[in-house]
Write a protein that holds these residues in place. Structure first.
Motif, short mmCIF file in Angstrom:
data_model
loop_
_atom_site.label_atom_id
_atom_site.label_comp_id
_atom_site.label_asym_id
_atom_site.label_seq_id
_atom_site.Cartn_x
_atom_site.Cartn_y
_atom_site.Cartn_z
N MET A 1 0.57 -1.33 -0.01
CA MET A 1 0.01 -0.08 0.01
C MET A 1 1.07 1.14 -0.03
O MET A 1 0.55 2.09 -0.79
N ALA B 4 -4.34 -0.69 7.21
CA ALA B 4 -4.69 0.43 6.42
C ALA B 4 -4.72 1.70 6.92
O ALA B 4 -4.33 2.56 6.38
N PRO B 29 -6.78 -4.32 5.87
CA PRO B 29 -7.46 -4.67 4.53
C PRO B 29 -8.11 -6.06 4.42
O PRO B 29 -7.93 -6.71 5.25
N PRO B 150 -7.12 1.52 -2.38
CA PRO B 150 -7.12 0.40 -1.60
C PRO B 150 -7.89 0.69 -0.08
O PRO B 150 -7.96 -0.26 0.53
N VAL B 151 -8.13 1.83 0.06
CA VAL B 151 -8.77 2.23 1.49
C VAL B 151 -9.78 2.98 1.06
O VAL B 151 -9.95 4.15 0.37
#
Lengths: 523, 312
Positions: A1, B4, B29, B150-151
């Motif tokens: 990430m 995350a 996540p 992704p979040v």
């Protein structure tokens, strides 16, 4: 990430990679709200329509020997409007040479406002810029190139050439017992002016390179006396300006021409106007000679002329257009605060100062384009309509016209940025519009609507953002021409770019304050 | 697994009101994390601090290990839905997404994709000012999905949605989590988390009251009770009491049994020829579990003159 390559970047000093994206986003925001695009379009339409309408409604004609004609202007070598009226006693001079003369006295008469109607009220005296001296000129045609050195009534010795150029020499006038010697020397294209109090010790006043001086010129003595100016303030503000007839008589002797001088002295009343019959000169000049002393009487002036319509008078709709621009620029930011979109913007661009800078770039560019379009259409078209209607439009150089057009664009952009910044600071649309209009439009209206004393009006146009309006002034204020240089007449106290700089300073200051306010505090 | 979102000891006051009082939790996540609590518990303030909109007095909030304000193209890393009403009314839905896309260096094609994804394709070129609350929620979700982040953080996304929309968003969020994204969804109604959240962070009075999986929470609140429906009430009570269970009468044909599990009860009743129509292990609703948890944390009760209007 987490991308390891960006994890090390210091977030506060990071690169400028995203700024073009932010500018594009703000542009997308702007163009997708129909009201804002319409507002900017309205600004352009207002400037063009009001300008052309007022030009179309402005008619003028001039009488010439009883026949009505379009008003024409005399232009000088630089293309500017000039006044070229004086009495000239001259002879031909081939190539290099010089002319020397002693000015013994200057007297004259001034017509004052009539004390009883219809009865001429004439007193003895000379106006400050009455002038007598020697001149070298490209013939006797009005507007021809020249250089001259002269004594004036109140402004000492001057060296002038080609109407707009003026250099001061020694102070003091002439009076019986206190004469002044003058000399003008030609060497190629350069003329040098000298003065002397005794005819022996000479001081250089200045040098000049007139624009167009052929090998053979007319060299001689001249006298001119500009009209007397009276400014009276009206009861309800404003001023009425009167220009009245004057004439000056100078006695010149000890004339000496060196070089290949030809012929005898001839004389011309350059630029004289004629009565309705077309033959009788109106306020003629004259001269007498006795024993080498010339008594020459002249009327008029050899100087730039500011009598006429200025090209920027076609921009009468500019204030209305700017109000529309102010409203759009304020809404561009205040609507985001009102709708909570400010938070969405802060999410997309967490470095909020840069997001605001992008907004300023977009609103500034849009306003610049609007101002440029409006001025580029209005100024040339308006001037053409004015000329077609018989108005004497003061000619300006292409460079000046471009400066006026580009300057109006820059003025519009700076006002838009100022409005945007005020919108970001105040956050309420109506309040911000009021503030910006109060800073820009109101001082300009007050200063040019002749409701304020002249000095107050001038200070308003120096200190407030309205100083930026100076950028549209196409004809400068001439020190050597006595005139009523008021904001109402289109004369600003600051030079064009200095006035624009004042406005830009305000816009920059407001933008910095807005950026600080946006960066601090919660969204 | 790397968190995350990390919320570490956030404190914030507005004047004399304490909004956050040591709020700490992490969001992992691959699952939907519900962020629940009564109004005024500090949920929205926490989300705004995570997103860099508000500054905390103390503590920090990190996304992928970095503060939000340091993110490049942040919408490609975090998608957020905060206030679905935040729209310029005269701008079309598509153009609203378009400027957001341009700010991240994304193109119009991505805009059209998310518009279809949230089911607004038919109204994409209509002015957002005419949208219903439900349509605005969908548009807000489209904005959150724009950068394929992704979040995801969604503040009360179910608000204003019709039942069909509620089902849709549950499925959407579950599938987003199944793709490996971290999804944080706030709500003041625990019932909305049913069938949606895998994990729960329960907030009250500016701090975390409970940080648990949904399954554990329900099990803890269910307490091993079994509901028995039978026409032979007396016989059933006798048979179960002999086996050591505690039996309470709920109404004419319903008993609540504690101390025995459901399978054992069925066997006992069969052995004693007691007829019954239903044996059900009592499963506490999420709502009940939540009420249990937040009993002490609720700031404003119905009895107080001020109704729970103070939102965080």
């Amino acid at each position: 990430m987490t991308d390891p390559s960006t994890a090390m970047t210091d977030p506060t000093t990071g690169g400028r990679d995203g700024f073009p994206h932010l500018v594009r986003a703000e542009w997308t925001k702007f163009r997708t709200v129909r009201g804002w695009v319409a507002g900017m379009t309205l600004a352009v339409v207002l400037v063009v329509a009001l300008g052309l309408l007022s030009a179309a409604g402005s008619h003028a004609s001039c009488g010439m020997g009883g026949v009505e004609t379009a008003c024409t202007l005399t232009t000088g070598p630089g293309g500017e409007a000039v006044s070229d009226r004086f009495f000239f006693v001259h002879r031909r001079l081939d190539g290099d040479g010089s002319i020397t003369v002693r000015v013994d006295s200057m007297t004259g008469q001034i017509r004052l406002p009539d004390a009883s109607p219809g009865v001429r009220n004439v007193v003895a005296g000379v106006v400050p810029w009455a002038k007598a001296g020697i001149m070298v000129k490209d013939g006797v045609r009005e507007g021809a190139s020249y250089a001259a050195v002269m004594v004036t009534a109140r402004h000492g010795v001057r060296m002038q050439h080609d109407f707009t150029e003026d250099v001061a020499g020694g102070s003091g006038g002439v009076s019986p017992g206190s004469p002044r010697w003058l000399r003008l020397t030609r060497s190629g294209g350069t003329l040098t002016g000298y003065e002397s109090v005794d005819g022996r010790r000479w001081t250089v006043v200045g040098t000049a390179r007139p624009a167009h001086l052929p090998a053979t010129v007319e060299a001689g003595m001249f006298v001119a006396s500009p009209g007397d100016l009276t400014v009276s303030r009206g009861d309800l503000g404003g001023a009425s300006v009167q220009v009245r007839f004057t004439e000056a008589t100078a006695v010149l002797d000890q004339v000496r021409v060196e070089g290949r001088a030809g012929g005898t002295w001839s004389h011309d009343d350059v630029g004289v106007a004629y009565e309705a019959d077309g033959r009788t000169p109106h306020h003629p000049g004259r001269f007498t000679e006795s024993g080498g002393a010339f008594a020459i009487t002249g009327v008029g002036d050899v100087a730039p002329s500011v009598d006429g319509v200025r090209v920027e008078s076609t921009l009468s709709g500019l204030v209305a257009g700017l109000v529309a621009v102010i409203v759009v620029a304020v809404l561009f930011v205040s609507a985001e605060h009102r709708r909570g979109l400010f938070r969405t913007t802060a999410l997309a661009a967490p470095r909020r100062g840069r997001a605001f800078a992008a907004k300023a770039v977009v609103v500034g560019a849009v306003a610049f384009a609007a101002g440029l379009t409006a001025a580029a259409l209005t100024v040339p078209l308006g001037a053409r309509v004015l000329r077609a209607n018989g108005n004497a439009v003061l000619p300006v150089s292409t460079f000046t016209e471009l400066r006026v057009v580009a300057g109006v664009a820059a003025l519009t952009a700076a006002v838009a940025v100022l409005a945007l910044a005020c919108g970001a600071l105040v956050r309420r649309g109506a309040a911000a519009v009021t503030v910006v209009a109060g800073l820009v439009v109101v001082p300009h209206i007050l200063a040019t609507a002749s409701v304020l004393p002249l000095s107050v009006a001038r200070w308003l146009l120096r200190l407030t953002p309205a100083a930026g309006f100076a950028v549209q002034q196409s004809v400068p204020e001439y020190a050597q021409v006595l005139g009523y240089y008021s904001p109402q007449g289109g004369y600003y106290p600051l030079p064009p770019l200095a006035g624009l700089a004042v406005l830009c300073g305000y816009a920059a200051l407001a933008a910095v304050l807005a950026a600080v306010r946006i960066r601090k505090g919660d969204a | 697994m790397r968190a995350a979102i990390e919320v570490i000891g956030l404190r914030k006051r507005y004047g004399r009101t304490v909004a956050l009082d040591g709020m700490s939790f992490t969001v992992l996540p691959g699952r939907v994390t519900g962020f629940v609590g009564p109004n005024g518990a500090g949920k929205s303030t926490t989300m705004r601090v995570i997103l860099g909109l508000d500054a905390a007095d103390e503590g920090s909030a990190l996304i992928g290990g970095r503060p939000y304000r340091s993110l490049r193209a942040p919408l490609c890393q975090v998608g957020a839905l905060l206030d679905a009403a935040a729209l310029q009314p005269s701008r079309t839905a598509r153009n609203h997404l378009l400027w957001l896309a341009h700010s991240q260096g994304l193109g119009a094609r991505r805009v059209d994709e998310v518009i279809e994804q949230v089911g607004l394709g038919a109204v994409a070129r209509r002015r957002a000012g005419g949208f219903s609350l439900g349509m605005r929620q969908r548009l807000g979700i489209a904005a959150a999905l724009l950068g394929d982040p992704p979040v995801l953080l969604l503040d009360e996304p179910v608000n204003g949605l019709d039942p069909e929309g509620v089902v849709w968003i549950r499925g959407l969020l579950r599938s987003l989590a199944a793709e490996g994204r971290a999804v944080l969804v706030s709500s003041h109604l625990m019932s909305e988390m049913q069938d949606m959240a895998d994990h729960l962070v329960v907030a009250g009075r500016g701090r975390v009251v409970e940080d648990t999986s949904v399954a554990d929470l329900i099990a803890a609140a269910s307490d091993g009770r079994v509901t028995l429906r039978t026409t032979a009430r007396t016989e059933a009570m006798e048979a179960l009491a002999r086996a050591g269970a505690t039996v309470a009468v709920q109404d004419r044909d319903t008993l609540t049994v504690s101390g025995l599990e459901a399978g054992r009860i069925v066997a006992l009743l069969g052995a004693n020829d007691v007829p019954f129509s239903e044996v059900a292990a009592h499963r506490a609703s999420l709502e009940e579990a939540y009420m249990e948890l937040t009993r002490d944390a609720v700031e404003f009760r119905a009895t107080t003159p001020r109704d729970g209007t103070a939102t965080s």
